[in-house]
Design a protein around this motif. Structure first.
Motif, PDB file in Angstrom:
ATOM      1  N   SER A 119     -17.662  58.191 -33.268  1.00 24.66           N
ATOM      2  CA  SER A 119     -17.694  57.237 -34.171  1.00 24.66           C
ATOM      3  C   SER A 119     -16.399  56.487 -34.701  1.00 24.66           C
ATOM      4  CB  SER A 119     -17.980  57.826 -35.411  1.00 24.66           C
ATOM      5  OG  SER A 119     -18.307  56.815 -36.765  1.00 24.66           O
ATOM      6  N   GLU A 120     -15.396  57.397 -34.445  1.00 25.93           N
ATOM      7  CA  GLU A 120     -13.873  56.642 -34.868  1.00 25.93           C
ATOM      8  C   GLU A 120     -13.485  56.041 -33.550  1.00 25.93           C
ATOM      9  OE1 GLU A 120      -9.452  58.512 -35.481  1.00 25.93           O
ATOM     10  OE2 GLU A 120     -11.173  59.679 -35.819  1.00 25.93           O
ATOM     11  N   VAL A 121     -13.810  56.376 -32.253  1.00 24.65           N
ATOM     12  CA  VAL A 121     -13.532  55.538 -31.142  1.00 24.65           C
ATOM     13  C   VAL A 121     -14.139  54.175 -31.097  1.00 24.65           C
ATOM     14  CG1 VAL A 121     -13.517  55.351 -28.781  1.00 24.65           C
ATOM     15  CG2 VAL A 121     -12.894  57.576 -29.672  1.00 24.65           C
ATOM     16  N   VAL A 122     -15.563  54.256 -31.252  1.00 29.73           N
ATOM     17  CA  VAL A 122     -16.172  52.967 -31.499  1.00 29.73           C
ATOM     18  C   VAL A 122     -15.557  52.019 -32.415  1.00 29.73           C
ATOM     19  CG1 VAL A 122     -18.555  51.868 -32.144  1.00 29.73           C
ATOM     20  CG2 VAL A 122     -18.252  53.823 -30.514  1.00 29.73           C
ATOM     21  N   GLU A 123     -15.092  52.818 -33.608  1.00 27.33           N
ATOM     22  CA  GLU A 123     -14.612  51.760 -34.823  1.00 27.33           C
ATOM     23  C   GLU A 123     -13.282  51.204 -34.408  1.00 27.33           C
ATOM     24  OE1 GLU A 123     -15.768  50.707 -37.584  1.00 27.33           O
ATOM     25  OE2 GLU A 123     -17.641  51.601 -37.673  1.00 27.33           O
ATOM     26  N   ARG A 124     -12.411  51.900 -33.708  1.00 29.47           N
ATOM     27  CA  ARG A 124     -10.982  51.631 -33.693  1.00 29.47           C
ATOM     28  C   ARG A 124     -10.717  50.879 -32.090  1.00 29.47           C
ATOM     29  NH1 ARG A 124      -7.525  56.808 -34.804  1.00 29.47           N
ATOM     30  NH2 ARG A 124      -5.907  55.432 -34.099  1.00 29.47           N
ATOM     31  N   ALA A 125     -11.339  51.199 -30.981  1.00 32.32           N
ATOM     32  CA  ALA A 125     -10.951  50.770 -29.935  1.00 32.32           C
ATOM     33  C   ALA A 125     -10.998  49.167 -29.735  1.00 32.32           C
ATOM     34  CB  ALA A 125     -11.833  51.360 -28.783  1.00 32.32           C
ATOM     35  N   ASP A 126     -10.169  48.470 -29.098  1.00 31.57           N
ATOM     36  CA  ASP A 126     -10.079  47.087 -28.753  1.00 31.57           C
ATOM     37  C   ASP A 126     -10.788  46.831 -27.577  1.00 31.57           C
ATOM     38  OD1 ASP A 126      -8.592  46.688 -31.160  1.00 31.57           O
ATOM     39  OD2 ASP A 126      -6.876  47.033 -30.199  1.00 31.57           O
ATOM     40  N   VAL A 127     -11.307  47.810 -26.706  1.00 30.22           N
ATOM     41  CA  VAL A 127     -11.911  47.291 -25.616  1.00 30.22           C
ATOM     42  C   VAL A 127     -13.469  47.789 -25.694  1.00 30.22           C
ATOM     43  CG1 VAL A 127      -9.877  47.671 -24.297  1.00 30.22           C
ATOM     44  CG2 VAL A 127     -11.488  49.750 -24.484  1.00 30.22           C
ATOM     45  N   PRO A 128     -14.403  47.093 -24.882  1.00 28.22           N
ATOM     46  CA  PRO A 128     -15.598  47.844 -24.900  1.00 28.22           C
ATOM     47  C   PRO A 128     -15.682  49.117 -24.759  1.00 28.22           C
ATOM     48  CG  PRO A 128     -15.475  46.001 -23.472  1.00 28.22           C
ATOM     49  CD  PRO A 128     -14.035  46.314 -23.801  1.00 28.22           C
ATOM     50  N   VAL A 129     -16.828  49.810 -25.481  1.00 30.31           N
ATOM     51  CA  VAL A 129     -16.811  51.035 -25.514  1.00 30.31           C
ATOM     52  C   VAL A 129     -18.415  51.554 -25.337  1.00 30.31           C
ATOM     53  CG1 VAL A 129     -16.869  53.271 -26.920  1.00 30.31           C
ATOM     54  CG2 VAL A 129     -15.267  51.657 -27.143  1.00 30.31           C
ATOM     55  N   THR A 130     -18.619  52.255 -24.305  1.00 26.39           N
ATOM     56  CA  THR A 130     -20.212  52.657 -23.820  1.00 26.39           C
ATOM     57  C   THR A 130     -20.439  54.107 -24.295  1.00 26.39           C
ATOM     58  OG1 THR A 130     -20.271  51.263 -22.350  1.00 26.39           O
ATOM     59  CG2 THR A 130     -21.956  52.965 -22.137  1.00 26.39           C
ATOM     60  N   VAL A 131     -21.458  54.307 -25.233  1.00 25.09           N
ATOM     61  CA  VAL A 131     -22.119  55.511 -25.623  1.00 25.09           C
ATOM     62  C   VAL A 131     -23.299  56.044 -24.781  1.00 25.09           C
ATOM     63  CG1 VAL A 131     -22.662  57.136 -27.681  1.00 25.09           C
ATOM     64  CG2 VAL A 131     -20.928  55.150 -27.753  1.00 25.09           C
ATOM     65  N   VAL A 132     -23.264  57.195 -24.177  1.00 22.40           N
ATOM     66  CA  VAL A 132     -24.319  57.448 -23.291  1.00 22.40           C
ATOM     67  C   VAL A 132     -24.749  58.537 -23.910  1.00 22.40           C
ATOM     68  CG1 VAL A 132     -24.528  58.261 -20.874  1.00 22.40           C
ATOM     69  CG2 VAL A 132     -22.973  56.639 -21.331  1.00 22.40           C
ATOM     70  N   ARG A 133     -26.031  58.663 -23.883  1.00 27.25           N
ATOM     71  CA  ARG A 133     -27.025  59.955 -24.334  1.00 27.25           C
ATOM     72  C   ARG A 133     -27.307  60.718 -23.189  1.00 27.25           C
ATOM     73  NH1 ARG A 133     -32.649  58.781 -26.702  1.00 27.25           N
ATOM     74  NH2 ARG A 133     -33.188  60.774 -26.005  1.00 27.25           N
ATOM     75  N   ALA A 134     -27.518  61.986 -22.963  1.00 25.13           N
ATOM     76  CA  ALA A 134     -27.842  62.698 -21.813  1.00 25.13           C
ATOM     77  C   ALA A 134     -29.442  62.609 -21.697  1.00 25.13           C
ATOM     78  CB  ALA A 134     -27.607  64.506 -22.449  1.00 25.13           C
ATOM     79  N   PRO A 135     -29.729  62.607 -20.612  1.00 23.57           N
ATOM     80  CA  PRO A 135     -30.986  62.138 -20.010  1.00 23.57           C
ATOM     81  C   PRO A 135     -32.194  63.384 -20.244  1.00 23.57           C
ATOM     82  CG  PRO A 135     -29.939  62.559 -18.214  1.00 23.57           C
ATOM     83  CD  PRO A 135     -29.026  62.820 -19.218  1.00 23.57           C
ATOM     84  N   SER A 174     -32.539  54.470 -26.791  1.00 25.20           N
ATOM     85  CA  SER A 174     -32.826  55.560 -25.514  1.00 25.20           C
ATOM     86  C   SER A 174     -31.866  55.379 -24.266  1.00 25.20           C
ATOM     87  CB  SER A 174     -34.190  55.191 -25.260  1.00 25.20           C
ATOM     88  OG  SER A 174     -35.224  55.352 -26.297  1.00 25.20           O
ATOM     89  N   CYS A 175     -31.224  54.642 -24.404  1.00 26.39           N
ATOM     90  CA  CYS A 175     -30.216  54.023 -23.068  1.00 26.39           C
ATOM     91  C   CYS A 175     -28.792  54.010 -23.523  1.00 26.39           C
ATOM     92  CB  CYS A 175     -30.797  52.679 -22.376  1.00 26.39           C
ATOM     93  SG  CYS A 175     -30.561  51.344 -23.565  1.00 26.39           S
ATOM     94  N   PRO A 176     -27.744  54.000 -22.617  1.00 29.53           N
ATOM     95  CA  PRO A 176     -26.605  53.747 -23.015  1.00 29.53           C
ATOM     96  C   PRO A 176     -26.346  52.398 -23.799  1.00 29.53           C
ATOM     97  CG  PRO A 176     -26.681  54.454 -20.709  1.00 29.53           C
ATOM     98  CD  PRO A 176     -28.056  54.143 -21.352  1.00 29.53           C
ATOM     99  N   VAL A 177     -25.531  52.675 -24.867  1.00 29.14           N
ATOM    100  CA  VAL A 177     -25.245  51.386 -25.591  1.00 29.14           C
ATOM    101  C   VAL A 177     -23.758  50.921 -25.357  1.00 29.14           C
ATOM    102  CG1 VAL A 177     -25.041  50.453 -28.030  1.00 29.14           C
ATOM    103  CG2 VAL A 177     -26.948  52.000 -27.402  1.00 29.14           C
ATOM    104  N   THR A 178     -23.396  49.400 -25.200  1.00 31.01           N
ATOM    105  CA  THR A 178     -21.972  48.957 -25.102  1.00 31.01           C
ATOM    106  C   THR A 178     -21.794  48.253 -26.214  1.00 31.01           C
ATOM    107  OG1 THR A 178     -22.033  49.136 -22.541  1.00 31.01           O
ATOM    108  CG2 THR A 178     -20.300  47.661 -23.583  1.00 31.01           C
ATOM    109  N   VAL A 179     -20.595  48.698 -26.784  1.00 37.98           N
ATOM    110  CA  VAL A 179     -20.167  47.781 -28.203  1.00 37.98           C
ATOM    111  C   VAL A 179     -18.870  47.116 -27.834  1.00 37.98           C
ATOM    112  CG1 VAL A 179     -19.187  48.152 -30.598  1.00 37.98           C
ATOM    113  CG2 VAL A 179     -21.184  49.702 -29.816  1.00 37.98           C
ATOM    114  N   VAL A 180     -19.002  45.870 -27.822  1.00 37.35           N
ATOM    115  CA  VAL A 180     -17.932  44.743 -27.390  1.00 37.35           C
ATOM    116  C   VAL A 180     -17.197  44.262 -28.832  1.00 37.35           C
ATOM    117  CG1 VAL A 180     -17.431  42.747 -26.328  1.00 37.35           C
ATOM    118  CG2 VAL A 180     -19.530  44.287 -25.489  1.00 37.35           C
ATOM    119  N   ARG A 181     -16.141  44.172 -28.484  1.00 36.71           N
ATOM    120  CA  ARG A 181     -15.144  43.737 -29.574  1.00 36.71           C
ATOM    121  C   ARG A 181     -14.650  42.657 -29.297  1.00 36.71           C
ATOM    122  NH1 ARG A 181     -14.303  48.038 -31.738  1.00 36.71           N
ATOM    123  NH2 ARG A 181     -14.842  48.097 -34.032  1.00 36.71           N
TER     124      ARG A 181
END
Length: 293
Positions: free
Chosen positions: A121-137, A286-293
């Motif tokens: 959560s903190e990385v997604v909020e603070r990072a200036d580059v795209p962050v992808t969050v992956v769930r275990a299959p 259900s799949c990886p999510v990439t957050v772009v800033r």
């Protein structure tokens, strides 16, 4: 550091993120750095501390080797890096020059649930580059979808689109992924009457819902044109749906290879994604999510 950086901890979610990041680095033809944040014990002798640190490096190398064996991607330039200190701070610090950060999604039960876990959560909020969050299959949340979101037929990238600046960046990022991987890009514009401004000239009366849908489709077309998306027609799908953005994207994630969202939403007609919408997508997709800033 440059290329793709993935946070590693040894958990199942971390292993899934590592495999995904290795595949992404191979697709981009860039190096991969696996970063393990470690805070050593206090009160030990310097040589003991170094021995423990070296063991962490060996553990990390073993995780990297296992990921290479699982994915079969032996041509990627991989590096194991142990950062001494807080995990979120370490990841945000290295994010300045990389193309993407990748993290595993921490999952907890219905009660006491934390969105993403504190580090992600903190990385997604603070990072200036795209962050992808992956769930275990092949795992099930207590209150979320029970499949891994993999499409059976053709790979599909779904991007949430509106008229905000962050949405345009997300659209451009998703188009680049589709072009690079050959996946179909679905540009999804979700709207509701409560969040869509009155049509020009419609003050004082309620137009038919079809007029709203046509207006939303026009805005989607304008966004695609403004973003400079040049994919061939068979590789670009336009979707206009009358429902909330979060629920539309979460439903789309069950058949998508990746969801891409913008980092910040606005209000009124220009509302989207990350405020509450992106947080819901990150939590329940259900799949990886990439957050772009």
């Amino acid at each position: 550091m440059h290329g793709v950086v993935v946070g590693v901890s040894g958990s199942a979610e971390s292993d899934a993120a590592l495999d995904w990041a290795l595949t992404e680095a191979a697709s981009r033809h860039v190096p991969l750095t696996a970063l393990l944040a470690w805070t050593g014990p206090r009160g030990v002798q310097p040589h003991e501390y170094q021995d423990l640190l070296e063991r962490r490096r060996e553990d990390l190398l073993a995780l990297l080797d296992a990921s290479v064996r699982r994915t079969g991607l032996t041509d990627v330039d991989v590096t194991a890096s142990v950062a001494e200190g807080d995990a979120a701070e370490s990841l945000v610090t290295v994010a300045q020059d990389v193309e993407m950060l990748v993290l595993g999604r921490r999952r907890r039960g219905r009660f006491g649930r934390l969105v993403l876990g504190s580090v992600s959560s903190e990385v997604v909020e603070r990072a200036d580059v795209p962050v992808t969050v992956v769930r275990a299959p092949h795992t099930t949340d207590d209150d979320g979808p029970d499949d891994d979101g993999a499409a059976d037929d053709e790979p599909r990238i779904v991007v949430g689109v509106d008229t905000s600046g962050s949405s345009m960046l997300a659209l451009q990022h998703a188009a680049e992924v589709a072009q690079r991987t050959g996946a179909v890009l679905e540009a999804l514009f979700a709207w509701q009457i409560t969040t869509l401004a009155p049509l020009p000239g419609s003050w004082g009366w309620a137009p038919p819902i079809d007029d709203y849908e046509a207006f939303a489709a026009e805005r989607l077309d304008a966004a695609i044109e403004a973003a400079g998306v040049t994919l061939p027609p068979e590789q670009l799908v336009r979707s206009v749906v009358h429902r909330s953005a979060a629920s539309a994207l979460i439903e789309a994630s069950t058949e998508a290879e990746r969801i891409v969202v913008g980092a910040r939403g606005l209000g009124g007609f220009d509302r989207l994604l990350l405020g509450s919408v992106s947080r819901q997508v990150l939590e329940y997709a259900s799949c990886p999510v990439t957050v772009v800033r």
